[in-house]
Design an enzyme around this catalytic site. Structure first.
Site, PDB file in Angstrom:
ATOM      1  N   LEU A 173      53.975  94.468  40.751  1.00  0.00           N
ATOM      2  CA  LEU A 173      54.639  93.640  39.736  1.00  0.00           C
ATOM      3  C   LEU A 173      54.273  94.052  38.303  1.00  0.00           C
ATOM      4  O   LEU A 173      54.645  93.372  37.349  1.00  0.00           O
ATOM      5  CB  LEU A 173      54.275  92.160  39.957  1.00  0.00           C
ATOM      6  CG  LEU A 173      54.744  91.602  41.298  1.00  0.00           C
ATOM      7  CD1 LEU A 173      54.157  90.217  41.535  1.00  0.00           C
ATOM      8  CD2 LEU A 173      56.277  91.539  41.346  1.00  0.00           C
ATOM      9  N   ASP A 193      54.200 102.459  33.646  1.00  0.00           N
ATOM     10  CA  ASP A 193      55.075 101.289  33.467  1.00  0.00           C
ATOM     11  C   ASP A 193      54.880 100.606  32.117  1.00  0.00           C
ATOM     12  O   ASP A 193      55.608  99.659  31.798  1.00  0.00           O
ATOM     13  CB  ASP A 193      54.810 100.241  34.566  1.00  0.00           C
ATOM     14  CG  ASP A 193      55.307 100.701  35.933  1.00  0.00           C
ATOM     15  OD1 ASP A 193      56.131 101.635  35.987  1.00  0.00           O
ATOM     16  OD2 ASP A 193      54.868 100.110  36.937  1.00  0.00           O
ATOM     17  N   GLY A 213      51.501  93.983  36.624  1.00  0.00           N
ATOM     18  CA  GLY A 213      50.653  93.054  35.861  1.00  0.00           C
ATOM     19  C   GLY A 213      49.724  93.774  34.890  1.00  0.00           C
ATOM     20  O   GLY A 213      49.691  93.439  33.697  1.00  0.00           O
ATOM     21  N   LYS A 220      57.131  92.514  36.094  1.00  0.00           N
ATOM     22  CA  LYS A 220      58.417  93.220  36.293  1.00  0.00           C
ATOM     23  C   LYS A 220      58.708  93.365  37.792  1.00  0.00           C
ATOM     24  O   LYS A 220      57.794  93.347  38.618  1.00  0.00           O
ATOM     25  CB  LYS A 220      58.417  94.598  35.623  1.00  0.00           C
ATOM     26  CG  LYS A 220      57.384  95.616  36.168  1.00  0.00           C
ATOM     27  CD  LYS A 220      57.798  96.376  37.415  1.00  0.00           C
ATOM     28  CE  LYS A 220      56.679  97.243  37.961  1.00  0.00           C
ATOM     29  NZ  LYS A 220      56.846  97.678  39.337  1.00  0.00           N
ATOM     30  N   PRO A 257      50.032  88.343  40.427  1.00  0.00           N
ATOM     31  CA  PRO A 257      49.175  88.903  41.476  1.00  0.00           C
ATOM     32  C   PRO A 257      48.826  90.364  41.188  1.00  0.00           C
ATOM     33  O   PRO A 257      49.638  91.123  40.659  1.00  0.00           O
ATOM     34  CB  PRO A 257      50.038  88.797  42.736  1.00  0.00           C
ATOM     35  CG  PRO A 257      51.045  87.760  42.431  1.00  0.00           C
ATOM     36  CD  PRO A 257      51.291  87.811  40.954  1.00  0.00           C
ATOM     37  N   VAL A 258      47.591  90.727  41.550  1.00  0.00           N
ATOM     38  CA  VAL A 258      47.062  92.065  41.258  1.00  0.00           C
ATOM     39  C   VAL A 258      47.431  93.031  42.394  1.00  0.00           C
ATOM     40  O   VAL A 258      47.479  92.632  43.557  1.00  0.00           O
ATOM     41  CB  VAL A 258      45.523  91.966  41.124  1.00  0.00           C
ATOM     42  CG1 VAL A 258      44.901  93.328  40.898  1.00  0.00           C
ATOM     43  CG2 VAL A 258      45.167  91.022  39.985  1.00  0.00           C
TER      44      VAL A 258
END
Ligand code: C5P
Length: 293
Positions: free
Chosen positions: A103, A140, A105, A12, A98-99
């Site tokens: 974003l 999230d 994840g 996201k 990517p960690v």
């Protein structure tokens, strides 16, 4: 025996994020317009003889039992109250997102695990029960369950679908080897940072499905309260912002960073910009916005 299942866990971005206030529980109330991307991790659920679950992750540093995928499994098993009666499952997580990059994840992996295991184990939990479980795993996670374009409130866990954002290419970039802790970024917020930017122009742009108003939003002074905390402390991020601007793009920071993104109408221009940002040494992904489910 159950069938194997493959589930996508999309990243996201925050098209806009305003932190409103610090709460007594240490979290912050916020308002955010969130958007799902095509960039995604993948979770594979496969049958195994022994009851319970085994977990594998393509990223060794994330392969412990504290991974949100395992925590999602444990939470569902507890809710089901069936313990050893649940069919055995091997859960494999293949990371692309990517960690610690802003974003979502980990949250998306948790959401995908909740959805996938609900079906794999035949638990029959309703969508609102999954949203409630998701909120226990991370702020999230409910958005990741909902997908598309949505407005998030509370600490991020109260989500409402919005009209879908018109399709855009998304150039996503971050300085290499830069990871930020969400807790530390929120922890560094000062009262003077709060309540800005005001999200109304963004919400109007989306309701009107107006690319012109969207462009004005991203060309404005700020799209994300947390940028004011992160940007002054990180020179590589300032350089990345300048590189976007030099390419004629208006970047925004996603979540607590360090990912920056710009929306683009043309694939040709997006490719040229992505290549230039990569040549400047950044980690870059060219992806697109996902429509509402
Ligand atoms: O909910 P999640 O586990 O993703 O949050 C990680 C950390 O980010 C929290 O422990 C908190 O420090 C911070 N946070 C916050 N306010 C939010 C969301 C996250 O302060 N709305």
């Amino acid at each position: 025996m159950n069938r194997a299942m493959l589930i996508k866990a999309p990243a996201k971005i925050n098209l806009g994020l305003t932190v409103l206030r610090r709460r007594p529980d240490g979290y912050h109330d916020l308002l955010s317009v969130m958007q799902q991307l095509s960039l995604a991790d993948t979770i594979l659920l496969e049958p195994q003889e022994e009851p319970g679950w085994r977990f594998f992750c393509s990223e060794p540093s994330l392969s412990g039992e504290d991974n949100l995928v395992c925590r999602a499994a444990a939470l569902l098993a507890e809710k089901a109250g069936l313990g050893s009666a649940l069919p055995g499952v091997k859960m494999s997580l293949f990371k692309n997102i990517p960690v610690a990059a802003g974003l979502g994840g980990g949250s998306s992996d948790a959401a995908a695990a909740l959805k996938g295991l609900n079906s794999y184990w035949g638990l029959g939990l309703s969508f609102s029960e999954l949203l409630e479980a998701g909120a226990q795993l991370g702020s999230d996670v409910p958005f990741c369950l909902l997908g598309g374009t949505a407005l998030a409130q509370g600490r991020g866990e109260k989500v409402a679908a919005m009209p879908g954002l018109p399709f855009h290419w998304v150039i996503l970039a971050m300085p290499p080897e830069m990871h930020l802790s969400t807790a530390q970024v929120y922890g560094a917020l000062e009262p003077a940072h709060l309540l800005r930017p005001r999200l109304e122009p963004l919400i109007e742009a989306i309701r009107e499905r107006s690319k012109r108003l969207l462009h004005l939003w991203f060309a404005g002074e700020s799209t994300n309260t947390l940028e004011a905390v992160v940007m002054p402390q990180h020179l590589p991020l300032q350089a990345l912002k300048r590189e976007f601007l030099n390419l004629g793009l208006h970047p925004a920071m996603s979540g607590s960073g360090p990912s920056m993104f710009a929306l683009c109408d043309s694939l040709v221009s997006a490719r040229v910009a992505a290549r230039a940002l990569e040549d400047a040494g950044n980690r870059v992904f060219l992806c697109w916005t996902k429509s509402n489910p």
